[in-house]
Enzyme design. Structure first.
Site, PDB file in Angstrom:
ATOM      1  N   LYS A 190       3.293  10.141   8.265  1.00  0.00           N
ATOM      2  CA  LYS A 190       2.627   9.676   9.484  1.00  0.00           C
ATOM      3  C   LYS A 190       3.275  10.189  10.779  1.00  0.00           C
ATOM      4  CE  LYS A 190       0.099   5.642   7.722  1.00  0.00           C
ATOM      5  NZ  LYS A 190      -1.292   5.917   8.036  1.00  0.00           N
ATOM      6  N   ASP A 210       9.474   2.586   1.388  1.00  0.00           N
ATOM      7  CA  ASP A 210       8.346   3.351   1.936  1.00  0.00           C
ATOM      8  C   ASP A 210       8.260   3.064   3.439  1.00  0.00           C
ATOM      9  OD1 ASP A 210       5.888   4.276   2.784  1.00  0.00           O
ATOM     10  OD2 ASP A 210       4.756   3.490   1.077  1.00  0.00           O
ATOM     11  N   PHE A 265       0.855  -1.189   0.000  1.00  0.00           N
ATOM     12  CA  PHE A 265       0.000   0.000   0.000  1.00  0.00           C
ATOM     13  C   PHE A 265       0.889   1.236   0.000  1.00  0.00           C
ATOM     14  CE2 PHE A 265      -2.367   3.552   1.721  1.00  0.00           C
ATOM     15  CZ  PHE A 265      -3.570   3.459   1.028  1.00  0.00           C
TER      16      PHE A 265
HETATM   17  C1  LIG Z   1       3.151   2.482   3.823  1.00  0.00           C
HETATM   18  C2  LIG Z   1       2.244   3.617   3.470  1.00  0.00           C
HETATM   19  N1  LIG Z   1       2.562   4.414   2.443  1.00  0.00           N
HETATM   20  C3  LIG Z   1       1.796   5.451   2.106  1.00  0.00           C
HETATM   21  C4  LIG Z   1       0.628   5.731   2.772  1.00  0.00           C
HETATM   22  C5  LIG Z   1      -0.213   6.889   2.370  1.00  0.00           C
HETATM   23  O1  LIG Z   1      -0.066   7.912   3.285  1.00  0.00           O
HETATM   24  P1  LIG Z   1      -1.117   9.123   3.331  1.00  0.00           P
HETATM   25  O2  LIG Z   1      -2.406   8.546   3.813  1.00  0.00           O
HETATM   26  O3  LIG Z   1      -0.497  10.104   4.289  1.00  0.00           O
HETATM   27  O4  LIG Z   1      -1.203   9.670   1.955  1.00  0.00           O
HETATM   28  C6  LIG Z   1       0.252   4.926   3.843  1.00  0.00           C
HETATM   29  C7  LIG Z   1      -1.008   5.174   4.567  1.00  0.00           C
HETATM   30  O5  LIG Z   1      -1.550   4.348   5.224  1.00  0.00           O
HETATM   31  C8  LIG Z   1       1.083   3.840   4.196  1.00  0.00           C
HETATM   32  O6  LIG Z   1       0.760   3.020   5.200  1.00  0.00           O
END
Ligand SMILES: Cc1ncc(COP(=O)(O)O)c(C=O)c1O
Length: 398
Positions: free
Chosen positions: A251, A222, A135
């Site tokens: 986050k 990520d 994700f």
């Molecule tokens: C691993 C990861 N990358 C990207 C995102 C996307 O982040 P945002 O909701 O701040 O756009 C999330 C959100 O849950 C995530 O868990």
């Protein structure tokens, strides 16, 4: 007030299946709703509220910042950007940082770096390796990189240029990329969050680092959910002793204030040049102050050690309370990023836990996810287990 919350909110776009409570204030790992009911927060705003709620040193720092500057523009130097960037560079062993506002924005920037990294070498159709169950966000490019058909449904045509492989299988990756000169990067979460708290194995991460070096690919990790101290190291990949070339963060970085960042190592640090990328809000003084103070407080209070220690305690307690139940497949994770996988869908637990005064989430349909503030105590960890256990037992008995 209760009636108001139970009715659908007619003016807010209907993008979330919401639990029918409205939270009004918080203190530490506790929050209270508009009716005064107390909850233990084992979700932390989905791995965001690093320092919990109403932190005694973060809030005054932000209040002070509000009286100085909230926002200027990236047309000018923002000294707090330099301060936060220097800190992230020191913690990661990387080189420089681009600031934005969220996880998907950080990932978009990473994908742009990967593509330009390819174009700079004359690769006209660069391709990026991504993972099953990944994700990366909900913009068109990041949902295309995401490995969940439900996130993609209804939003085609997807962005092209992704090659998808399974987690922890280096041979599958070799096969999928064999003889392909267009591959420029491998993009993954060290521990998949939304996909069900699925860790990459340490040995796989090390093999991947080696493969990226051999092939000249960017290793893009990520760490939006698993980073910023949650696993007991600043960044989860550090458990494998590796350093990525590109690392999106968000986050937990601002402890609740929206901050995103892309940290780049030497291979990627100069790919983006003036005019290639930008953002109005990214790197604004308020967000930067939140990042600087969050890291300062984490260091002062030993929150990495706390995440490791309380996380190990919580995982052991969950295993002893739930591990032997026949419907519990696995308790896994690292530090304060924990998943409990059941053998059946368990979304109903979210509302039932809230009724019982506990905030959790369920991801990948059957995985209870616990990502609380990093200030969680062992007593609070025990309370999570005590509240959750009867709910899981009851669900499995249905
Ligand atoms: C691993 C990861 N990358 C990207 C995102 C996307 O982040 P945002 O909701 O701040 O756009 C999330 C959100 O849950 C995530 O868990």
């Amino acid at each position: 007030m209760t009636a108001l919350i139970e009715a659908a909110s007619p003016h807010v776009m209907n993008t979330y299946g919401r639990v029918p409570i409205a939270l009004q204030r918080g203190q530490g790992c506790r929050v209270w709703d508009v009716n005064g009911k107390e909850y233990l927060d084992a979700l932390g705003g989905i791995a965001v509220n690093t320092l919990g709620h109403n932190h005694a040193r973060l809030v005054p720092a932000l209040q002070h910042q509000l009286t100085q500057l909230i926002h200027t523009s990236n047309y000018y130097h923002v000294p707090l950007q330099e301060q936060l960037a220097a800190k992230l560079v020191a913690l990661s062993g990387m080189q420089n940082v681009f600031f934005c506002n969220s996880g998907l924005e950080a990932n978009e920037a990473a994908l742009k770096i990967a593509r330009k990294f390819g174009h700079d070498q004359g690769i006209e159709k660069p391709e990026v390796v991504v993972y099953e169950k990944a994700f990366h966000g909900r913009s068109i490019a990041t949902l295309s990189a995401t490995g969940n058909p439900k996130v993609q449904a209804g939003f085609g045509p997807l962005v092209e240029g992704f090659i998808r492989v399974p987690q922890n299988d280096i041979e599958a990756l070799r096969r999928a990329t064999e003889g392909n000169p267009n591959v420029v990067a491998v993009f993954f979460e060290t521990i998949q969050g939304e996909g069900g708290v699925n860790p990459m194995r340490i040995e796989y991460l090390q093999q991947l680092r080696q493969l990226c070096d051999e092939r000249g690919w960017l290793m893009m990790i990520d760490e939006v959910q698993c980073g910023m101290g949650r696993t007991g190291k600043w960044f989860a990949h550090q458990w494998a002793g590796i350093v990525p070339d590109v690392m999106p963060l968000a986050k937990g970085l601002g402890s609740g204030v929206p901050v995103g960042a892309v940290v780049a190592g030497p291979k990627a640090a100069n790919v983006l040049q003036p005019g290639n990328h930008g953002t109005t809000f990214g790197g604004n003084p308020l967000a930067m102050r939140a990042g600087v103070e969050t890291i300062r407080i984490m260091e002062e209070d030993g929150l990495l050690q706390n995440a490791a220690h309380v996380g190990a305690h919580l995982q052991a307690a969950l295993r002893s309370a739930l591990g032997s139940l026949s419907g519990v497949k696995e308790v896994r994770g690292q530090g304060l990023m924990i998943g409990v996988e059941l053998d059946k869908p368990c979304g109903a637990l979210v509302g039932r836990a809230a009724d019982a005064g506990l905030l959790i989430s369920v991801t990948a349909e059957s995985v209870i996810r616990i990502v609380p503030p990093l200030i969680l105590t062992t007593a609070e960890a025990d309370e999570i287990v005590a509240r959750l256990t009867p709910l899981v037992q009851a669900l499995l008995a249905e």
